[in-house]
Design a protein around this motif. Structure first.
Motif, short mmCIF file in Angstrom:
data_model
loop_
_atom_site.label_atom_id
_atom_site.label_comp_id
_atom_site.label_asym_id
_atom_site.label_seq_id
_atom_site.Cartn_x
_atom_site.Cartn_y
_atom_site.Cartn_z
N ARG A 255 0.84 -1.19 0.00
CA ARG A 255 0.00 0.00 0.00
C ARG A 255 0.88 1.24 0.00
O ARG A 255 1.80 1.35 0.81
N PRO A 256 0.63 2.19 -0.91
CA PRO A 256 1.42 3.42 -0.93
C PRO A 256 1.34 4.15 0.40
O PRO A 256 0.32 4.12 1.09
N GLU A 257 2.46 4.80 0.74
CA GLU A 257 2.53 5.47 2.03
C GLU A 257 1.55 6.64 2.15
O GLU A 257 1.14 7.00 3.23
N ASN A 258 1.21 7.27 1.01
CA ASN A 258 0.35 8.43 1.07
C ASN A 258 -1.13 8.08 0.96
O ASN A 258 -1.97 8.93 0.74
N THR A 259 -1.47 6.77 1.09
CA THR A 259 -2.87 6.36 1.04
C THR A 259 -3.62 6.97 2.21
O THR A 259 -3.16 6.93 3.35
N LYS A 260 -4.80 7.51 1.93
CA LYS A 260 -5.59 8.17 2.96
C LYS A 260 -6.16 7.14 3.93
O LYS A 260 -6.69 6.10 3.53
N ARG A 261 -6.02 7.42 5.21
CA ARG A 261 -6.58 6.53 6.23
C ARG A 261 -8.10 6.59 6.19
O ARG A 261 -8.69 7.65 6.12
N ARG A 262 -8.73 5.42 6.24
CA ARG A 262 -10.19 5.35 6.15
C ARG A 262 -10.85 5.45 7.52
O ARG A 262 -12.08 5.65 7.61
N SER A 263 -10.07 5.27 8.58
CA SER A 263 -10.60 5.40 9.94
C SER A 263 -9.42 5.57 10.89
O SER A 263 -8.26 5.47 10.50
N GLY A 264 -9.74 5.80 12.15
CA GLY A 264 -8.69 5.95 13.15
C GLY A 264 -8.31 4.64 13.80
O GLY A 264 -7.53 4.61 14.76
N PHE A 265 -8.82 3.51 13.28
CA PHE A 265 -8.54 2.21 13.87
C PHE A 265 -7.31 1.59 13.21
O PHE A 265 -7.26 1.43 11.98
N GLY A 266 -6.31 1.24 14.01
CA GLY A 266 -5.12 0.58 13.50
C GLY A 266 -4.43 1.36 12.42
O GLY A 266 -4.13 2.56 12.56
N ALA A 267 -4.16 0.70 11.30
CA ALA A 267 -3.49 1.34 10.18
C ALA A 267 -4.43 2.14 9.30
O ALA A 267 -4.01 2.76 8.33
N GLY A 268 -5.72 2.10 9.64
CA GLY A 268 -6.71 2.86 8.86
C GLY A 268 -7.08 2.20 7.55
O GLY A 268 -7.60 2.85 6.65
N SER A 269 -6.86 0.89 7.41
CA SER A 269 -7.15 0.18 6.16
C SER A 269 -8.65 0.00 5.94
O SER A 269 -9.09 -0.18 4.81
N TYR A 270 -9.42 0.03 7.03
CA TYR A 270 -10.85 -0.24 6.94
C TYR A 270 -11.65 0.93 7.51
O TYR A 270 -11.21 1.60 8.45
N SER A 271 -12.82 1.14 6.94
CA SER A 271 -13.72 2.18 7.46
C SER A 271 -14.30 1.71 8.78
O SER A 271 -14.24 0.51 9.13
N TRP A 272 -14.90 2.64 9.50
CA TRP A 272 -15.49 2.27 10.79
C TRP A 272 -16.60 1.25 10.63
O TRP A 272 -16.78 0.36 11.48
N ALA A 273 -17.37 1.36 9.54
CA ALA A 273 -18.44 0.38 9.29
C ALA A 273 -17.85 -1.02 9.12
O ALA A 273 -18.39 -2.02 9.64
N GLN A 274 -16.73 -1.10 8.39
CA GLN A 274 -16.08 -2.40 8.19
C GLN A 274 -15.48 -2.93 9.49
O GLN A 274 -15.53 -4.14 9.76
N VAL A 275 -14.93 -2.03 10.31
CA VAL A 275 -14.37 -2.45 11.60
C VAL A 275 -15.47 -3.03 12.49
O VAL A 275 -15.30 -4.09 13.11
N VAL A 276 -16.61 -2.33 12.53
CA VAL A 276 -17.74 -2.83 13.32
C VAL A 276 -18.19 -4.19 12.80
O VAL A 276 -18.46 -5.12 13.57
N TYR A 277 -18.27 -4.32 11.48
CA TYR A 277 -18.66 -5.58 10.85
C TYR A 277 -17.71 -6.70 11.25
O TYR A 277 -18.14 -7.81 11.62
N ILE A 278 -16.41 -6.44 11.22
CA ILE A 278 -15.41 -7.46 11.57
C ILE A 278 -15.59 -7.91 13.02
O ILE A 278 -15.58 -9.11 13.32
N PHE A 279 -15.79 -6.95 13.93
CA PHE A 279 -15.89 -7.31 15.34
C PHE A 279 -17.23 -7.95 15.68
O PHE A 279 -17.30 -8.80 16.58
N VAL A 280 -18.28 -7.59 14.98
CA VAL A 280 -19.57 -8.26 15.18
C VAL A 280 -19.47 -9.73 14.76
O VAL A 280 -19.93 -10.63 15.46
N VAL A 281 -18.85 -9.95 13.58
CA VAL A 281 -18.64 -11.33 13.12
C VAL A 281 -17.75 -12.09 14.11
O VAL A 281 -18.01 -13.26 14.44
N LEU A 282 -16.70 -11.44 14.61
CA LEU A 282 -15.80 -12.06 15.57
C LEU A 282 -16.55 -12.51 16.82
O LEU A 282 -16.40 -13.66 17.27
N ALA A 283 -17.36 -11.61 17.39
CA ALA A 283 -18.13 -11.95 18.59
C ALA A 283 -19.14 -13.05 18.30
O ALA A 283 -19.30 -13.99 19.10
#
Length: 443
Positions: A255-283
């Protein structure tokens, strides 16, 4: 990749839940010899959920005091406590104390709480520690975690735990009216004596925890393991540097270094909606695999016979590390595939629960195909959802150390919600019926 590091990562992961998994498979041997009887499983479920105070403390420390908690010291502590608790269990599990005029297995319950605290806390400490190694070794860790359920199950099979034989029992019925008597033959379920004692089994669990401790020592200090650290990863010792290591996400070289962060979670690779989706599936996945389905396994399998029950339990335990092994060669980070596998595994889980509700007379109960379908259902259920867990672990590993801490917290939260749901359903409202393994007759 170093074969030694793979082996050590597997042995380290094996210590995560081996003690509690071992305790569960030993229940048929323990229960007849303690005053709590078959109420013990419900007590264990409550104790395991109370033990979530351990991961809660670690998660809060990572959130509000990042870097203040010495991760390695915590892991040494919990593995040491687990080793000692399983060793003491071998001596004191049958000891009782009179409490309120009633005999109680206080030593067993107290030591179980310590074991549960160790295993629950491992979810938020062992996984983040794997950040010190390359991504490939995280999958090996998950294989070890799967083996933590498989190995005690295999040893319990060798021990002969839970083997039931139907014994003829003669009953004499007297009839006073015509001064005659008749004899009826009934079948009575009788557990067979084990090939070796519960004490030996607990010492075996203690040895497994000791192996985990030695593996962790070598992961920290063996020279060949040090070469497996990600490039540029330096073991920092100062407080400030430990904090930087904890908060710094992994950098994706694609991933290019100047890629815009999609959220404040981790490296910012995923939007907040995707982060919530991942953790809901995890639980959701962990609620199903750790609590909901295991709590009805006997109801779903025993109507098809003891062989179907033992085969489903063993093959499901094999399916877990097998799924992790598949993930090692076919790593997937697709959220779409993750969702599809979750739906598939959940659908199979619905079938298993439906058969448990119909117990002791589920569909095809008198047919060989019924038992075959149930065993295959358990294999497919564990295989798909275990693969989903590895997908999520790999995704969150790329997001950094803190993401893996929250991954462990999500695992425990899902298990907690599953327990809160199933304990009253199974133990209070008696929603499921097991029937008699020797005398139940179905049309």
């Amino acid at each position: 990749m170093s074969l030694l590091t793979h082996l050590l990562a597997c042995l380290f992961g094996m210590g995560s839940w081996v003690s509690i998994n071992g305790l569960w498979v030993e229940l048929p041997l323990i229960v007849p010899q303690i005053p709590e009887g078959w109420y013990l499983p419900s007590y264990l479920s409550v104790l395991i959920q109370m033990a979530n105070i351990g991961p809660l403390f670690v998660t809060l420390m990572h959130r509000f005091r990042p870097g203040a908690l010495n991760e390695a010291a915590v892991i040494y502590l919990i593995i040491g406590v687990g080793t000692m608790a399983t060793f003491l269990m071998g001596f004191f599990w049958k000891e009782t104390v009179v409490v309120g005029g009633v005999s109680r297995s206080v030593a067993l319950l107290v030591l179980t709480f310590f074991l549960a605290t160790v295993d629950c806390t491992s979810s938020v400490t062992f996984l983040p520690f794997m950040m010190h190694l390359k991504t490939q070794y995280l999958t090996t860790y998950y294989i070890g975690e799967g083996v933590s359920g498989l190995l005690p199950a295999l040893v319990a099979l060798i021990q002969g735990v839970g083997v039931v034989h139907c014994i003829n029992s003669t009953q004499s019925l007297n009839h006073t009216v015509n001064s005659s008597s008749s004899v009826t033959l009934d079948l009575r379920a009788e557990y067979q004596p084990a090939n070796f004692s519960a004490e030996v089994f607990f010492f075996f669990l203690s040895a497994m925890m000791l192996v985990c401790l030695l593996a962790f020592l070598m992961l920290n200090y063996h020279p060949s393991v040090a070469r497996e650290h990600p490039d540029g990863r330096v073991k920092e010792k100062s407080q400030r540097n430990r904090k930087w290591v904890e908060e710094k996400p992994m950098i994706d070289p694609l991933r290019p270094e100047n890629t815009k962060r999609r959220s404040g979670f981790g490296a910012g690779s995923y939007s907040w909606a995707q982060v919530v989706y991942i953790f809901v599936v995890l639980a959701w996945v962990n609620a199903l695999t750790n609590v909901v389905l295991p709590s009805v396994q006997s109801y779903s399998c025993l109507p098809y016979g003891n062989n179907a029950y033992h085969l489903s339990a063993t093959m499901a335990a094999v399916a877990n590390p097998l799924a992790c092994l598949i993930a090692m060669f076919f790593p997937i980070r697709s959220l779409l595939v993750m969702g599809a596998l979750t739906v598939t595994g959940s659908g199979v889980g619905v079938y298993i629960i439906a058969m448990a509700v119909l117990s002791p007379c589920p569909l095809l109960v008198n047919e060989t195909s019924g038992g075959v379908i149930m065993v295959l259902a358990w294999i497919l259920f564990i295989l798909t959802l275990s693969y989903v867990k590895v997908i999520i672990g790999v995704i969150l590993r790329d997001e950094g150390h803190s993401a893996l801490v929250w991954c462990g917290a999500g695992v425990q939260l899902g298990s907690l919600l599953g327990a809160v749901t199933m304990i009253p359903v199974v133990n209070v409202y008696n929603f499921f019926s097991s029937g008699d393994p020797c005398n139940t007759k179905c049309p």
